[in-house]
Design an enzyme around this catalytic site. Structure first.
Site, short mmCIF file in Angstrom:
data_model
loop_
_atom_site.label_atom_id
_atom_site.label_comp_id
_atom_site.label_asym_id
_atom_site.label_seq_id
_atom_site.Cartn_x
_atom_site.Cartn_y
_atom_site.Cartn_z
N PHE A 749 45.91 -48.89 -31.96
CA PHE A 749 44.96 -49.38 -32.73
C PHE A 749 44.19 -50.56 -32.39
CE2 PHE A 749 47.80 -47.44 -35.95
CZ PHE A 749 47.26 -46.46 -36.16
N GLY A 750 44.75 -51.25 -31.13
CA GLY A 750 44.11 -52.23 -30.38
C GLY A 750 44.99 -52.90 -29.29
N VAL A 752 46.72 -56.59 -28.05
CA VAL A 752 47.42 -57.92 -28.47
C VAL A 752 47.00 -58.91 -27.19
CG1 VAL A 752 49.06 -59.29 -29.17
CG2 VAL A 752 49.27 -56.96 -29.65
N LYS A 766 45.81 -60.09 -32.34
CA LYS A 766 45.87 -58.75 -32.31
C LYS A 766 44.33 -58.11 -32.42
CE LYS A 766 47.85 -54.61 -34.21
NZ LYS A 766 49.22 -54.22 -34.80
N ASP A 861 57.21 -47.79 -38.29
CA ASP A 861 57.28 -47.70 -37.02
C ASP A 861 57.97 -48.68 -36.02
OD1 ASP A 861 54.46 -48.04 -34.65
OD2 ASP A 861 56.04 -46.61 -34.79
#
Ligand SMILES: *[C@@H]1O[C@H](CO)[C@@H](O)[C@H](O)[C@H]1NC(C)=O
Ligand SMILES: *[C@@H]1O[C@H](CO)[C@@H](O)[C@H](O)[C@H]1NC(C)=O
Ligand SMILES: *[C@@H]1O[C@H](CO)[C@@H](O)[C@H](O)[C@H]1NC(C)=O
Ligand SMILES: *[C@@H]1O[C@H](CO)[C@@H](O)[C@H](O)[C@H]1NC(C)=O
Ligand SMILES: *[C@@H]1O[C@H](CO)[C@@H](O)[C@H](O)[C@H]1NC(C)=O
Ligand SMILES: *[C@@H]1O[C@H](CO)[C@@H](O)[C@H](O)[C@H]1NC(C)=O
Ligand SMILES: *[C@@H]1O[C@H](CO)[C@@H](O)[C@H](O)[C@H]1NC(C)=O
Length: 925
Positions: A749-750, A752, A766, A861
């Protein structure tokens, strides 16, 4: 006239009669030999290929059959008694007429290339004593034949393609049979108890077939048996204890079956046994305490890969005839006897993968083995020996070819004396705790073909002396603390096929001579500090299959010559400083399956030629400076946004989360395209960015989540009054404009970023992908979770930032990285207490999430990369992007859905890669 005629006819008839009688008499005398001749001529006829020409030149009608090569007759030359045409390399079939050789006692057709069926007439030759068809290509069924060979002593059908059910009635009319060899065929079915009718049987060999069922207990009635060989079948059940009745038995070979149960002590008490091979079943039991008295004649004892347990009795050292001792892959425990060297005849010792240890830290048993002058093979892998190698290891037998001491918790230095073992072919000291340098004496191991020292703590450089090992095919030094330069003399290792020196501390350039190793297949220099450019000469490694240079400081362009490596399947150059374009020639890497260029400075466009790489299944070009259109044809239809992220100037299809391509330009107008691209994309982007920043500075806060978010009016966001506030500009500055080299993690999702605030405080930021709906969801989920929770073992959110273009969380910075780094990098090591503490930390975090909170939270997760470690090695659970809040009605369904993932700790890709590498180089062991 008529009379005369009739008279003469009578005379003729009389003559004829006489003649006929004479002929008949002659025929009677030579009846057998002509029948035999016809049978042999039939055989000659059926031979289609006779490389020695014996049949053409020697088996001719103008000489008697008894002079023919391969034929033996009786004293009177009246009957053929033996036909031995073994090893003639004949091709052809066996004619049924061979069964007409009515006085034959020996029929030896072994070691030819005869094919087709064995005619049934063969099995009724009642004079035959020896039948040998070993090593041909005979096929078909034998089960339906009647075996009626009243004189037969010996039947050998070894190594053919016979495929029927094992003939049940085979022993019905074979009263004198002493040896039955049906091994290496494709017989199936069960071993019939009727076997016990072959009362004289001494040798039974049925190995390498597909036999199933149990071993019939009636085998115990065959009291003449000396050898039972039933290995490599699918036999079930227990070993019948009746076997212990066989007072003449010398060899019991039952390995590679599915046998179960305890091996009764009575079987280990058969003093006649010389060979016991039970390898690879599920048998259990222990060795008799006075094995020297129980099995005084044992020469070959192989119990490997079973469930045997207990200790190795020290009395074994009196079983002085032992030559092969294999106990590997069981659960034997206790000490390896220190007097094991009394076994003067020992050639082969395999104790691997047990729980054996040494009574002394000097590993005295190893010194004792120096007395075994015939020792060729020593395998101690996977036993907790917990000691150091004595220098007396150099006194081991000069015959030693294989020395395997891996994963044995060996400490200390590698003794220089190992260099005395000058006949070694393979040496493994992998996965111990060895320190100090690689001894220069290794240069004396002139015959060495495989040297495996990975996953130790070896220091120093690779000694020049290793370059003398001209027969070395595999050199594996992964995961040590080796430093210095990669020697140019490595190019003297012309036999080298695999070189693994990854995860060390090498600092040099890759020497130019290295690229002359043109037969090398695998090499791994990853995770070192190598510098300099990649030589054009890389194209010389024409047979290269895998190359891993990731995580170094390599720079310069990617040589176009790489395109010549037609066998290359795996290429990882990630985390370097490579620049320039991906050469067009990459479209020629026709075998390529995995390509990773992530985290370099590669620019230019992605060559469309790569659409042709039909085997490419993993492509990672993320975080480079690539630009232009992402090819959309061929294999590119299968790649997702992850392959391309972090290349701001790429454009393409919306699912790739890059800008749409504004104009479809012909590829040749590269420069112009680039400028237009700059104009079309970069300019509006920076304008938009400026506007966004200004807006953000002026506008009101965007809330994190939907609930209790505090708005402030200075362009800074904070969900709680206590949270620190940051402006976008501060975030920009803190991350050096979100510079790539500040990226510490990439997720779905991205990314960091590592960041340092003006006041020196380290934080992590993040940043969620803009265009991605799931990233938005993830941001919201994480906000929702984090804003309400606070725990020592959860990552602390310092602040959050959100506007339409940019969503980010400001988090505590964890200086020790993720658990995944620690688990799978050889540069780090966690001790048992640290591991325990981390487990407790993670468990505490989960307990808090599941029970201590008003709304239970499921992380969903949980994996090592989401467990971060702060400077005090306290674990903090992070990444709540897909966390679920359990509430109300859907609680139960949520729970069942997510429970499956809770207990699962993803092994992580690094491990898989390491294992792949390991299995690669340990294959030959
Ligand atoms: C056939 O071979 C045998 C044995 O080598 C030899 O004694 C004999 O003379 C040979 N016969 C002919 C016709 O060559
Ligand atoms: C026997 O016959 C073969 C051909 O059939 C001939 O080559 C050979 O010379 C003959 N040998 C004798 C001894 O006549
Ligand atoms: C058949 O011949 C081979 C050598 O050619 C020999 O090893 C084998 O013992 C013979 N078989 C018998 C039953 O004598
Ligand atoms: C030899 O055997 C074949 C088939 O096994 C048979 O048909 C034939 O009659 C036999 N020939 C003689 C001469 O006995
Ligand atoms: C086989 O041996 C057992 C003893 O182990 C005996 O009772 C039995 O009668 C024997 N069977 C035959 C057919 O000899
Ligand atoms: C490597 O080979 C070259 C040429 O054969 C030789 O001169 C050199 O001494 C060798 N180097 C080592 C370290 O063995
Ligand atoms: C994409 O992947 C699927 C499944 O892995 C594969 O069957 C298919 O051939 C791939 N497509 C291309 C264009 O290679």
């Amino acid at each position: 006239m008529e009379r005369n005629l009739s008279l003469s006819m009578i005379t003729m008839a009389t003559h004829c009669l006489l003649l006929c009688l004479v002929v008949a008499a002659t025929a009677a005398a030579s009846n057998d030999i002509t029948t035999d001749q016809q049978a042999l001529l039939a055989l000659k006829d059926h031979i289609t290929y006779d490389p020695t020409n014996h049949f053409a030149h020697n088996w001719t009608l103008n000489t008697s059959v008894c002079t023919w090569i391969g034929i033996t007759c009786d004293v009177n030359n009246h009957e053929v008694t033996a036909l031995d045409i073994s090893q003639f390399n004949l091709q052809g079939t066996i004619p049924p007429q061979l069964g007409n050789l009515s006085s034959l006692t020996t029929l030896n057709l072994s070691h030819n290339k005869l094919f087709g069926n064995i005619p049934s007439s063969i099995y009724t030759m009642h004079t035959l004593k020896f039948l040998d068809f070993t090593d041909n290509q005979l096929s078909g069924s034998v089960s339906s034949f009647v075996f009626n060979m009243s004189s037969i002593l010996d039947i050998r059908l070894t190594n053919n393609r016979l495929s029927s059910e094992l003939p049940k009635n085979i022993c019905n009319y074979l009263p004198y049979l002493k040896a039955l060899f049906l091994d290496k065929n494709m017989f199936h079915g069960k071993i019939s108890s009727a076997l016990s009718k072959c009362k004289q049987l001494q040798q039974l060999n049925l190995q390498f077939n597909n036999l199933s069922g149990a071993i019939p207990k009636e085998i115990g009635n065959l009291t003449m048996l000396k050898g039972i060989d039933l290995g490599y079948n699918k036999l079930h059940g227990e070993i019948p204890h009746e076997i212990a009745n066989l007072r003449n038995l010398e060899a019991l070979v039952l390995g590679m079956n599915n046998l179960v149960g305890m091996v009764s002590a009575t079987i280990f008490n058969m003093s006649t046994l010389k060979v016991i091979i039970l390898i690879n079943n599920s048998l259990s039991g222990s060795l008799p305490s006075r094995i020297d008295l129980s099995l005084p004649n044992v020469e070959h004892l192989n119990l490997a890969l079973n469930r045997f347990s207990g200790t190795i009795p020290s009395s074994i050292t009196n079983a002085s005839k032992l030559t092969f001792l294999e106990l590997g892959g069981n659960t034997f425990s206790g000490f390896i006897p220190n007097t094991i060297g009394n076994l003067r005849n020992l050639e082969w010792l395999n104790l691997a993968n047990n729980s054996l240890t040494s009574s002394t830290s000097k590993l005295s048993f190893l010194s004792s083995l120096a007395n075994c002058k015939k020792l060729r093979f020593l395998n101690l892998i996977g036993n907790p020996l917990n000691g150091f190698l004595p220098s007396s290891i150099g006194n081991l037998s000069m015959s030693l070819k294989t020395l395997l001491i891996a994963n044995c918790s060996i400490i200390g230095n590698i003794p220089r004396a190992i260099g005395n073992l000058s006949n070694l072919l393979i040496l493994t000291l992998e996965g111990n705790k060895l320190t100090g340098p690689i001894p220069i004496t290794f240069g004396r191991l002139q015959k060495l073909q495989g040297l495996y020292l990975p996953f130790n703590k070896l220091v120093g450089s690779i000694p020049d002396e290793l370059c003398h090992l001209t027969r070395l095919a595999e050199l594996v030094l992964l995961g040590n603390k080796l430093s210095g330069s990669i020697h140019s003399c490595l190019s003297n290792l012309t036999s080298l096929r695999s070189l693994y020196v990854g995860s060390n501390r090498f600092t040099s350039v890759i020497p130019s001579t290295f690229w002359s190793l043109k037969d090398i297949l695998f090499f791994d220099f990853s995770s070192n500090f190598l510098v300099g450019p990649l030589s054009l000469d890389i194209g010389n490694l024409k047979v290269l299959v895998r190359i891993n240079l990731s995580k170094n400081n390599l720079s310069g362009d990617i040589p176009a010559t790489i395109g010549g490596l037609k066998d290359l399947q795996f290429m990882d150059l990630a985390y370097n400083r490579l620049e320039g374009p991906i050469p067009e020639s990459f479209g020629d890497l026709t075998s390529l399956e995995v390509l990773n260029f992530s985290k370099n400075k590669i620019s230019g466009s992605i060559p469309t030629s790569m659409e042709k790489l039909i085997y490419l299944r993993e492509l990672n070009l993320s975080f480079n400076k690539l630009e232009g259109e992402i090819p959309s044809g061929g294999i590119f239809t299968n790649f997702t946004a992850e392959s391309f992220m972090g290349n701001e100037l790429l454009c393409g299809l919306p699912n790739l989360q890059v800008q749409p391509c504004k104009l479809s330009k012909p590829r040749t107008e590269h420069k112009l395209g680039k400028n237009i691209l700059l104009f079309v994309i970069v300019l509006p982007l920076s304008i938009a960015l400026t506007i966004a920043i200004t807006l953000a500075l002026k506008s009101k806060l965007i809330e994190c989540g939907k609930r209790s978010t505090v708005l402030s009016n200075d362009g800074v966001l904070s969900s709680q009054a206590t949270l620190r506030r940051f402006s976008y500009l501060e975030l920009l500055q803190a991350t050096d404009n979100f510079a790539e080299n500040n990226i510490i993690g990439i997720g779905g999702f991205g990314s960091v970023y590592r960041a340092r605030l003006e006041d020196g405080m380290k934080i992590a930021i993040k940043v969620f992908h803009r265009q991605c709906a799931s990233a938005l969801k993830s941001f919201e989920a994480e906000c929702e979770v984090l804003k309400n929770i606070r725990h020592r073992n959860l990552i602390k959110v310092i602040s959050s930032y959100s506007n339409n273009d940019f969503k980010a969380l400001v988090l505590e910075y964890m200086s020790n990285g993720s658990l995944e780094d620690w688990l799978h990098s050889s540069n780090y090591e966690l001790n048992i207490f640290q591991r325990l503490n981390i487990m407790i930390d993670v468990a505490s975090a989960l307990e808090y999430l599941h029970f201590d909170h008003s709304t239970p939270i499921i992380h969903c997760d949980l994996k090592p990369s989401n467990v971060l470690l702060d400077e005090n090695m306290v674990a903090h659970l992070s990444d709540f992007g897909i966390a679920k809040l359990l509430s109300g009605e859907d609680e139960s369904t949520m729970q069942t859905k997510t429970l499956a993932t809770i207990g699962y700790m993803a092994p992580g890709r690094t491990v898989v890669w390491l294992q792949a590498k390991k299995s690669n180089y340990t294959k030959r062991i």
